[in-house]
Design a protein around this motif. Sequence first.
Motif, PDB file in Angstrom:
ATOM      1  N   GLY A  49     -38.016 -25.127 -81.891  1.00  0.00           N
ATOM      2  CA  GLY A  49     -37.838 -25.035 -83.339  1.00  0.00           C
ATOM      3  C   GLY A  49     -39.166 -24.915 -84.066  1.00  0.00           C
ATOM      4  N   ILE A  50     -40.076 -24.147 -83.508  1.00  0.00           N
ATOM      5  CA  ILE A  50     -41.402 -23.961 -84.114  1.00  0.00           C
ATOM      6  C   ILE A  50     -41.296 -22.973 -85.261  1.00  0.00           C
ATOM      7  CG2 ILE A  50     -43.777 -23.218 -83.715  1.00  0.00           C
ATOM      8  CD1 ILE A  50     -43.227 -23.789 -80.710  1.00  0.00           C
ATOM      9  N   SER A  51     -41.881 -23.321 -86.383  1.00  0.00           N
ATOM     10  CA  SER A  51     -41.938 -22.409 -87.518  1.00  0.00           C
ATOM     11  C   SER A  51     -43.219 -21.574 -87.395  1.00  0.00           C
ATOM     12  CB  SER A  51     -41.936 -23.200 -88.829  1.00  0.00           C
ATOM     13  OG  SER A  51     -42.036 -22.316 -89.911  1.00  0.00           O
ATOM     14  N   PHE A  52     -43.104 -20.444 -86.668  1.00  0.00           N
ATOM     15  CA  PHE A  52     -44.280 -19.619 -86.388  1.00  0.00           C
ATOM     16  C   PHE A  52     -44.902 -19.045 -87.660  1.00  0.00           C
ATOM     17  CE2 PHE A  52     -42.265 -19.336 -82.126  1.00  0.00           C
ATOM     18  CZ  PHE A  52     -43.336 -19.813 -81.378  1.00  0.00           C
ATOM     19  N   LEU A  53     -44.095 -18.670 -88.634  1.00  0.00           N
ATOM     20  CA  LEU A  53     -44.649 -18.093 -89.865  1.00  0.00           C
ATOM     21  C   LEU A  53     -45.475 -19.115 -90.647  1.00  0.00           C
ATOM     22  CD1 LEU A  53     -41.690 -15.849 -91.073  1.00  0.00           C
ATOM     23  CD2 LEU A  53     -43.812 -15.153 -89.939  1.00  0.00           C
ATOM     24  N   LYS A  54     -44.997 -20.347 -90.740  1.00  0.00           N
ATOM     25  CA  LYS A  54     -45.769 -21.390 -91.419  1.00  0.00           C
ATOM     26  C   LYS A  54     -47.078 -21.670 -90.687  1.00  0.00           C
ATOM     27  CE  LYS A  54     -42.027 -23.782 -93.756  1.00  0.00           C
ATOM     28  NZ  LYS A  54     -41.281 -25.030 -93.928  1.00  0.00           N
ATOM     29  N   PHE A  55     -47.023 -21.574 -89.365  1.00  0.00           N
ATOM     30  CA  PHE A  55     -48.230 -21.802 -88.584  1.00  0.00           C
ATOM     31  C   PHE A  55     -49.236 -20.665 -88.786  1.00  0.00           C
ATOM     32  CE2 PHE A  55     -50.644 -21.510 -84.544  1.00  0.00           C
ATOM     33  CZ  PHE A  55     -51.305 -22.721 -84.630  1.00  0.00           C
ATOM     34  N   LEU A  56     -48.763 -19.430 -88.728  1.00  0.00           N
ATOM     35  CA  LEU A  56     -49.653 -18.287 -88.853  1.00  0.00           C
ATOM     36  C   LEU A  56     -50.248 -18.136 -90.250  1.00  0.00           C
ATOM     37  CD1 LEU A  56     -47.715 -15.602 -86.781  1.00  0.00           C
ATOM     38  CD2 LEU A  56     -49.852 -16.737 -86.170  1.00  0.00           C
ATOM     39  N   PHE A  57     -49.425 -18.343 -91.274  1.00  0.00           N
ATOM     40  CA  PHE A  57     -49.885 -18.068 -92.640  1.00  0.00           C
ATOM     41  C   PHE A  57     -50.330 -19.310 -93.411  1.00  0.00           C
ATOM     42  CE2 PHE A  57     -47.003 -14.484 -91.674  1.00  0.00           C
ATOM     43  CZ  PHE A  57     -47.964 -13.485 -91.692  1.00  0.00           C
TER      44      PHE A  57
END
Length: 173
Positions: A49-57
Amino acid sequence: PSLTINFSDTHVNLLSSFVSFDGLDIHFIPYNNLQDEHHLYFSTVSLNGISFLKFLFGRKLEVTNLLLDNGNLQLDSFLLDKKDSAQSKILNEIKWPFKKLYVGNMELKNARVLLHSENSDRQIAGVNMRLKGVSFSKPGEKPLIDDIDLRLSGINYRSPGYVIRVPELIINS
């Protein structure tokens, strides 16, 4: 000083927001002139359940579930006895790849805590732990935890001044 993180294999599924590491091995050596280290090893670590977009941006690491399975947490007796602030200062100075962290459910499963000394490694406890709502605003800060269920078994700790032996200890909120 160094913090080294290695793993034998990684599994990633971007569609299901899942990452896992096999054989995650962490070595923390706080002093250049000493060989004393804290050593953590987990046969499996998985993040779901990783929020990749929050991590990247936004450099915010948000994870629904974090599982640390079959671990050995080898703590160095010399470093635990040391009363300076250098060890925590080093952790505060690490350049982490994220600014904020939130883990909805964190589980430490089937872990052993070992006390390392010059002569031997002694198991001081078995650990199973569940945490809910783990967060911190920046790396190095003390985390906020909404709920804890900690189960220690076979506690056997000796110090020059005392001995602690407890068959089972349960702490929960």
